[in-house]
Design a protein around this motif. Sequence first.
Motif, PDB file in Angstrom:
ATOM      1  N   GLY A  58     103.536  12.949  58.223  1.00  0.00           N
ATOM      2  CA  GLY A  58     102.920  11.634  58.179  1.00  0.00           C
ATOM      3  C   GLY A  58     102.090  11.351  56.941  1.00  0.00           C
ATOM      4  N   LYS A  59     102.118  12.261  55.995  1.00  0.00           N
ATOM      5  CA  LYS A  59     101.310  12.078  54.784  1.00  0.00           C
ATOM      6  C   LYS A  59     102.185  12.065  53.538  1.00  0.00           C
ATOM      7  N   ALA A  60     101.618  11.574  52.456  1.00  0.00           N
ATOM      8  CA  ALA A  60     102.335  11.530  51.186  1.00  0.00           C
ATOM      9  C   ALA A  60     102.404  12.926  50.562  1.00  0.00           C
ATOM     10  N   ARG A  61     103.402  13.104  49.730  1.00  0.00           N
ATOM     11  CA  ARG A  61     103.519  14.370  48.999  1.00  0.00           C
ATOM     12  C   ARG A  61     102.381  14.455  47.986  1.00  0.00           C
ATOM     13  N   GLU A  62     101.782  15.640  47.878  1.00  0.00           N
ATOM     14  CA  GLU A  62     100.661  15.803  46.967  1.00  0.00           C
ATOM     15  C   GLU A  62     100.821  17.043  46.113  1.00  0.00           C
ATOM     16  N   GLY A  63     100.240  17.002  44.935  1.00  0.00           N
ATOM     17  CA  GLY A  63     100.311  18.137  44.034  1.00  0.00           C
ATOM     18  C   GLY A  63      99.412  19.270  44.479  1.00  0.00           C
ATOM     19  N   VAL A  64      99.897  20.481  44.339  1.00  0.00           N
ATOM     20  CA  VAL A  64      99.136  21.684  44.675  1.00  0.00           C
ATOM     21  C   VAL A  64      98.737  22.420  43.400  1.00  0.00           C
ATOM     22  N   SER A  65      99.703  22.657  42.533  1.00  0.00           N
ATOM     23  CA  SER A  65      99.404  23.372  41.290  1.00  0.00           C
ATOM     24  C   SER A  65     100.520  23.145  40.288  1.00  0.00           C
ATOM     25  N   CYS A  66     100.243  23.524  39.044  1.00  0.00           N
ATOM     26  CA  CYS A  66     101.231  23.430  37.975  1.00  0.00           C
ATOM     27  C   CYS A  66     101.061  24.646  37.073  1.00  0.00           C
ATOM     28  N   ILE A  67     102.170  25.187  36.595  1.00  0.00           N
ATOM     29  CA  ILE A  67     102.113  26.279  35.612  1.00  0.00           C
ATOM     30  C   ILE A  67     102.856  25.829  34.361  1.00  0.00           C
ATOM     31  N   PHE A  89      95.101  21.686  42.078  1.00  0.00           N
ATOM     32  CA  PHE A  89      94.657  20.351  42.462  1.00  0.00           C
ATOM     33  C   PHE A  89      94.025  20.381  43.845  1.00  0.00           C
ATOM     34  N   GLY A  90      93.048  19.522  44.042  1.00  0.00           N
ATOM     35  CA  GLY A  90      92.468  19.256  45.347  1.00  0.00           C
ATOM     36  C   GLY A  90      92.114  20.505  46.139  1.00  0.00           C
ATOM     37  N   PRO A  91      92.596  20.571  47.381  1.00  0.00           N
ATOM     38  CA  PRO A  91      92.214  21.659  48.280  1.00  0.00           C
ATOM     39  C   PRO A  91      92.655  23.039  47.803  1.00  0.00           C
ATOM     40  N   ALA A  92      93.584  23.099  46.850  1.00  0.00           N
ATOM     41  CA  ALA A  92      94.054  24.389  46.361  1.00  0.00           C
ATOM     42  C   ALA A  92      93.029  25.076  45.469  1.00  0.00           C
ATOM     43  N   LYS A  93      92.117  24.311  44.919  1.00  0.00           N
ATOM     44  CA  LYS A  93      91.142  24.872  43.984  1.00  0.00           C
ATOM     45  C   LYS A  93      90.312  25.964  44.645  1.00  0.00           C
ATOM     46  N   GLY A  94      90.281  27.111  44.000  1.00  0.00           N
ATOM     47  CA  GLY A  94      89.480  28.222  44.493  1.00  0.00           C
ATOM     48  C   GLY A  94      90.133  29.063  45.563  1.00  0.00           C
ATOM     49  N   ARG A  95      91.279  28.628  46.087  1.00  0.00           N
ATOM     50  CA  ARG A  95      91.922  29.381  47.165  1.00  0.00           C
ATOM     51  C   ARG A  95      93.347  29.795  46.831  1.00  0.00           C
ATOM     52  N   PHE A  96      94.027  29.026  46.005  1.00  0.00           N
ATOM     53  CA  PHE A  96      95.426  29.300  45.690  1.00  0.00           C
ATOM     54  C   PHE A  96      95.549  29.764  44.238  1.00  0.00           C
TER      55      PHE A  96
END
Length: 126
Positions: free
Chosen positions: A42-51, A61-68
Amino acid sequence: QVQLVERGGGLVQPGGSLRLSCAVSGFSVNDYNIGWFRQAPGKAREGVSCIRHSDGTTLNFGPAKGRFTTSRDKAENTVYLQMDSLRTEDTAVYFCADETYGSSCWRGEHSGMDYWGKGTLVNVSA
């Protein structure tokens, strides 16, 4: 033929870890930027990371910062996404994609990415 194949999804408890892989064929991970994206129900696709292809620099990006953590293995031609301290809100289908030209990957924007894998489901639940 360009192909990206994600693996490693599954069911994990909150606070746990998973490592996703994105196996690339048809080009080298040194050639193009590779991004991780996710889409929850039910949500839009969002960026997690880029190499970045040139030097392996990564950006979260976003919630991934500091954990991924994103990394690559040139010999295996594979990009990895190490996910730690997982939360229920991380539940989503995770995709990898390549960017042959532009800066969408570095902005976490999916619209400018080119080839996509089919995704792997990550379910964070107690």
